[in-house]
Write an enzyme that holds these catalytic residues in place. Structure first.
Site, PDB file in Angstrom:
ATOM      1  N   CYS A 157      14.523  74.524 -13.497  1.00 28.41           N
ATOM      2  CA  CYS A 157      13.220  74.040 -13.953  1.00 28.41           C
ATOM      3  C   CYS A 157      12.325  73.706 -12.763  1.00 28.41           C
ATOM      4  CB  CYS A 157      13.396  72.842 -14.862  1.00 28.41           C
ATOM      5  SG  CYS A 157      14.312  71.560 -14.061  1.00 28.41           S
ATOM      6  N   GLU A 184      13.835  65.657 -19.468  1.00 27.95           N
ATOM      7  CA  GLU A 184      13.592  66.480 -18.280  1.00 27.95           C
ATOM      8  C   GLU A 184      13.378  67.896 -18.800  1.00 27.95           C
ATOM      9  OE1 GLU A 184      13.965  68.923 -15.764  1.00 27.95           O
ATOM     10  OE2 GLU A 184      15.967  68.251 -15.117  1.00 27.95           O
ATOM     11  N   LYS A 204      26.503  66.225 -25.647  1.00 28.81           N
ATOM     12  CA  LYS A 204      26.579  67.574 -26.210  1.00 28.81           C
ATOM     13  C   LYS A 204      26.128  68.576 -25.159  1.00 28.81           C
ATOM     14  CE  LYS A 204      24.007  70.553 -28.033  1.00 28.81           C
ATOM     15  NZ  LYS A 204      24.686  71.786 -27.582  1.00 28.81           N
ATOM     16  N   GLU A 252       6.975  79.228 -17.684  1.00 35.61           N
ATOM     17  CA  GLU A 252       8.016  79.424 -16.674  1.00 35.61           C
ATOM     18  C   GLU A 252       8.813  80.671 -17.047  1.00 35.61           C
ATOM     19  OE1 GLU A 252      10.702  76.099 -16.150  1.00 35.61           O
ATOM     20  OE2 GLU A 252      11.088  75.944 -18.285  1.00 35.61           O
TER      21      GLU A 252
HETATM   22  N1  LIG Z   1      14.538  71.880 -17.847  1.00 34.35           N
HETATM   23  C1  LIG Z   1      15.537  72.704 -17.682  1.00 34.35           C
HETATM   24  O1  LIG Z   1      16.306  72.557 -16.776  1.00 34.35           O
HETATM   25  C2  LIG Z   1      15.786  73.767 -18.658  1.00 34.35           C
HETATM   26  C3  LIG Z   1      14.752  74.477 -19.188  1.00 34.35           C
HETATM   27  N2  LIG Z   1      14.998  75.444 -20.074  1.00 34.35           N
HETATM   28  C4  LIG Z   1      13.845  76.212 -20.579  1.00 34.35           C
HETATM   29  O2  LIG Z   1      14.039  76.486 -21.934  1.00 34.35           O
HETATM   30  C5  LIG Z   1      14.082  77.891 -22.157  1.00 34.35           C
HETATM   31  C6  LIG Z   1      15.034  78.167 -23.278  1.00 34.35           C
HETATM   32  O3  LIG Z   1      16.373  77.813 -22.927  1.00 34.35           O
HETATM   33  P1  LIG Z   1      17.334  77.235 -24.030  1.00 34.35           P
HETATM   34  O4  LIG Z   1      18.727  77.345 -23.615  1.00 34.35           O
HETATM   35  O5  LIG Z   1      16.959  77.859 -25.323  1.00 34.35           O
HETATM   36  O6  LIG Z   1      16.958  75.674 -23.984  1.00 34.35           O
HETATM   37  P2  LIG Z   1      17.202  74.615 -25.092  1.00 34.35           P
HETATM   38  O7  LIG Z   1      16.225  73.528 -24.919  1.00 34.35           O
HETATM   39  O8  LIG Z   1      17.286  75.262 -26.435  1.00 34.35           O
HETATM   40  O9  LIG Z   1      18.696  74.081 -24.762  1.00 34.35           O
HETATM   41  C7  LIG Z   1      19.002  72.944 -24.023  1.00 34.35           C
HETATM   42  C8  LIG Z   1      19.975  72.055 -24.794  1.00 34.35           C
HETATM   43  O10 LIG Z   1      19.369  71.630 -25.999  1.00 34.35           O
HETATM   44  C9  LIG Z   1      20.227  71.901 -27.093  1.00 34.35           C
HETATM   45  N3  LIG Z   1      19.492  72.105 -28.322  1.00 34.35           N
HETATM   46  C10 LIG Z   1      18.887  73.233 -28.779  1.00 34.35           C
HETATM   47  N4  LIG Z   1      18.351  73.010 -29.998  1.00 34.35           N
HETATM   48  C11 LIG Z   1      18.624  71.729 -30.314  1.00 34.35           C
HETATM   49  C12 LIG Z   1      18.368  70.918 -31.459  1.00 34.35           C
HETATM   50  N5  LIG Z   1      17.723  71.390 -32.528  1.00 34.35           N
HETATM   51  N6  LIG Z   1      18.814  69.637 -31.466  1.00 34.35           N
HETATM   52  C13 LIG Z   1      19.482  69.156 -30.411  1.00 34.35           C
HETATM   53  N7  LIG Z   1      19.784  69.882 -29.314  1.00 34.35           N
HETATM   54  C14 LIG Z   1      19.337  71.146 -29.260  1.00 34.35           C
HETATM   55  C15 LIG Z   1      20.989  73.130 -26.638  1.00 34.35           C
HETATM   56  O11 LIG Z   1      22.140  73.304 -27.427  1.00 34.35           O
HETATM   57  P3  LIG Z   1      22.702  74.783 -27.765  1.00 34.35           P
HETATM   58  O12 LIG Z   1      23.048  75.387 -26.472  1.00 34.35           O
HETATM   59  O13 LIG Z   1      23.868  74.471 -28.619  1.00 34.35           O
HETATM   60  O14 LIG Z   1      21.598  75.497 -28.478  1.00 34.35           O
HETATM   61  C16 LIG Z   1      21.268  72.764 -25.204  1.00 34.35           C
HETATM   62  O15 LIG Z   1      22.346  71.860 -25.153  1.00 34.35           O
HETATM   63  C17 LIG Z   1      14.463  78.480 -20.819  1.00 34.35           C
HETATM   64  O16 LIG Z   1      14.048  79.802 -20.696  1.00 34.35           O
HETATM   65  C18 LIG Z   1      13.726  77.560 -19.888  1.00 34.35           C
HETATM   66  O17 LIG Z   1      12.378  77.947 -19.826  1.00 34.35           O
HETATM   67  C19 LIG Z   1      16.269  75.726 -20.469  1.00 34.35           C
HETATM   68  C20 LIG Z   1      17.347  75.069 -19.968  1.00 34.35           C
HETATM   69  C21 LIG Z   1      17.175  74.050 -18.957  1.00 34.35           C
HETATM   70  O1  LIG Z   2      16.821  72.984 -13.686  1.00 34.50           O
HETATM   71  C1  LIG Z   2      17.058  71.803 -13.808  1.00 34.50           C
HETATM   72  O2  LIG Z   2      16.995  71.215 -14.889  1.00 34.50           O
HETATM   73  C2  LIG Z   2      17.471  70.942 -12.690  1.00 34.50           C
HETATM   74  C3  LIG Z   2      17.441  71.666 -11.421  1.00 34.50           C
HETATM   75  C4  LIG Z   2      18.622  71.318 -10.634  1.00 34.50           C
HETATM   76  C5  LIG Z   2      18.253  70.405  -9.561  1.00 34.50           C
HETATM   77  O3  LIG Z   2      17.628  70.861  -8.616  1.00 34.50           O
HETATM   78  O4  LIG Z   2      18.602  69.229  -9.668  1.00 34.50           O
END
Ligand SMILES: NC(=O)C1=CN([C@@H]2O[C@H](COP(=O)(O)OP(=O)(O)OC[C@H]3O[C@@H](n4cnc5c(N)ncnc54)[C@H](OP(=O)(O)O)[C@@H]3O)[C@@H](O)[C@H]2O)C=CC1
Ligand SMILES: O=C(O)CCCC(=O)O
Length: 487
Positions: A291, A257, A182, A388
């Site tokens: 991240c 992650e 997804k 963050e």
């Molecule tokens: N570690 C990383 O790389 C990331 C960190 N973040 C952090 O999270 C913050 C918020 O970003 P956000 O986009 O809201 O991140 P989310 O954790 O909400 O989104 C990441 C994924 O999780 C899915 N998701 C959200 N809610 C659910 C649920 N209830 N059950 C299953 N899957 C779910 C999202 O789907 P959908 O898009 O359909 O909601 C998307 O595919 C950012 O500002 C950042 O700080 C965000 C993205 C990546």
């Molecule tokens: O933001 C992330 O979740 C991964 C960073 C991308 C990378 O450096 O691999």
């Protein structure tokens, strides 16, 4: 809007379920728009639990055959997939920039990076070695076999729409697993284009499905369904924590992650130009939305003024704009919530005594564009020190001693990446060993590569992606005891 793709069939507006391109059962769709200008790119199906259940069922059937194939056959298909990704790099990059916002050069780089996981794990598929272990008695032999875990599920984020998918699907498929994916609602087209190429590469029907739609319904089924033996997720710590709880009933193996809060430390003995270069790459890549982005920049007092001056000069040279325009280095933020978050962090820093040296407000382009920002005089009480930002804000903190820097760096519940610059080999080993993070960049701001284990400690998550360790996440160890061998 119409995307000018060399191969327009890469823009799929249906989901890929059990080897077929279909609409949602309800025929409902969700619109996807360009974060740079709000223009609608297209729609994708609003799938839910039912479609997810069917995809898992098809995955179960396909996986049995896939796991039995010689590794060499899996390698050959993955290699074709890698080649197809690279052959379609321009189109895939344009799709990514249009839905995600990052500059085209970064999108091209991400496609190459994403393909490198397929390439790496295509090779690793042939190296799933087990062990023979000396037994405690003469009539016995102990074998440890490595076998694919089975059907897996992946939930991916919007910030690296293709690389976070291949970093999961690459090892899963190489190990002999099936996967239901997804992607994030903001960036589904990159994942669907990947599915199209996987189909062209000859991946068996049902082995990989990509479903768009309701996160809670799809994620709910993925976690509830006992056929799914492993869930791999990249995204926020909040959602990761929830998925972990949801997976408890069926005791799934998990890779998470999650968020980071990376410290970036510059010691007095650092090569300052290199440190500024590293800070730019680490902080402003993907407009600060990774991240592993430097979130807190700690500079030793002896070089504070010189480092800050050089950093500000480099930040002022960044070009903000629509990622498809030549020369743009900073795209828009992904959504309004992201803009609100950086605004909150800057306002909080200023209220607590921080000084904006450059940027500090929305960009004149309007919309989701924010000026690349540097704030001096940052302190631990500020929000930027605790959460963050996920945006183009570099807060600069001052410190006196090595011990102080380590204590400040570790003062967070997160532990994904850390960075530091020093030319003292003794210090390099001391600091690298004491930083509480899964990854440490020494004299570099860019650590990601398919060959290395990517992942965090503390509340930044579980498991490792990429490298030989990334394959283990999709394998189970089976102990076989051979007895009675002396009879
Ligand atoms: N570690 C990383 O790389 C990331 C960190 N973040 C952090 O999270 C913050 C918020 O970003 P956000 O986009 O809201 O991140 P989310 O954790 O909400 O989104 C990441 C994924 O999780 C899915 N998701 C959200 N809610 C659910 C649920 N209830 N059950 C299953 N899957 C779910 C999202 O789907 P959908 O898009 O359909 O909601 C998307 O595919 C950012 O500002 C950042 O700080 C965000 C993205 C990546
Ligand atoms: O933001 C992330 O979740 C991964 C960073 C991308 C990378 O450096 O691999």
């Amino acid at each position: 809007m119409t995307l000018k793709l060399k191969d327009p069939s890469l823009l799929r507006q249906q989901v890929f379920l059990a080897g077929e391109w279909i609409d949602a059962d309800t025929r409902e769709t969700v619109a996807v728009s360009n974060p740079a200008n709000g223009e609608r790119i297209g729609t994708v199906p609003m799938c839910g639990a039912e479609e997810t259940q069917r995809a898992i069922g098809a995955a179960e059937v396909a996986q049995r055959d896939w796991a039995r194939r010689p590794a060499k056959e899996r390698t050959a298909i993955l290699r074709r997939l890698n080649d197809l990704m690279l052959a379609n790099q321009d189109d895939l990059a344009l799709i990514m920039t249009t839905e995600q916002g990052k500059p085209l050069a970064e999108s091209k780089g991400e496609i190459a990076y994403a393909a490198s996981f397929i390439d790496w794990f295509a090779d690793e598929a042939r190296r799933v070695y087990g062990d023979t272990i000396p037994a405690p008695s003469a009539d016995r032999r102990i074998l440890a076999l490595k076998q694919p875990i089975g059907v897996t599920a992946a939930i991916t984020p919007w910030n690296f729409p293709t690389a976070m998918l291949t970093r999961k699907a690459g090892p899963a498929l190489a190990a002999g697993c099936a996967m239901v994916v997804k992607p994030a609602t903001q960036t589904p087209f990159s994942a669907l284009a990947f599915a199209e190429l996987a189909q062209r590469a000859g991946l068996p029907k049902g082995l990989l499905s990509v479903l768009t739609g309701s996160a809670s319904k799809i994620g709910g089924e993925m976690t509830r369904n006992p056929t799914v033996r492993k869930l791999t997720f990249t995204g926020s710590t909040e959602v990761g924590r929830m998925l972990m709880k949801q997976s408890a009933d069926t005791i799934k193996k998990l890779s998470l992650e999650l968020g980071g809060n990376a410290p970036f430390i510059v010691f007095d003995d650092a090569d300052l130009d290199a440190a500024v270069e590293g800070a730019m790459v680490s902080k402003y890549r993907n407009t600060g939305q990774t991240c592993v982005c430097a979130n807190r920049i700690y500079v030793q007092k002896g070089v504070l003024a010189a480092f800050t001056e050089k950093l500000v000069a480099r930040v002022q040279a960044l070009k903000v704009g629509n990622g498809v325009e030549p020369g743009v280095t900073q795209g828009p933020l992904i959504d309004d919530k992201a803009v609100a978050k950086i605004e909150e962090h800057v306002a909080d820093a200023v209220a607590k005594g921080g000084k904006v040296l450059t940027g500090g407000k929305r960009h004149a382009l309007g919309g989701r564009f924010y000026e690349p920002t540097v704030v001096a005089g940052a302190i631990s009480d500020m929000l930027v020190a605790q959460e963050e930002t996920f945006g183009p804000l570099a807060p600069v903190f001052a410190f006196d001693t090595e011990a102080e820097a380590i204590a400040l760096a570790n003062d967070t519940e997160f532990g994904l990446a850390s960075y530091f610059y020093s030319r003292d080999i003794g210090r390099i080993m001391r600091v690298a060993e004491q930083l509480e993070s899964g990854m440490v960049g020494v004299n570099t701001g860019l650590i990601s590569t398919a060959e290395a284990p990517f992942g965090g400690v503390k509340q930044s998550g579980l498991g490792r992606e990429g490298s030989k360790y990334g394959l283990d996440e999709f394998l189970e160890i089976k102990y076989v005891c051979l007895a009675g061998l002396d009879r």
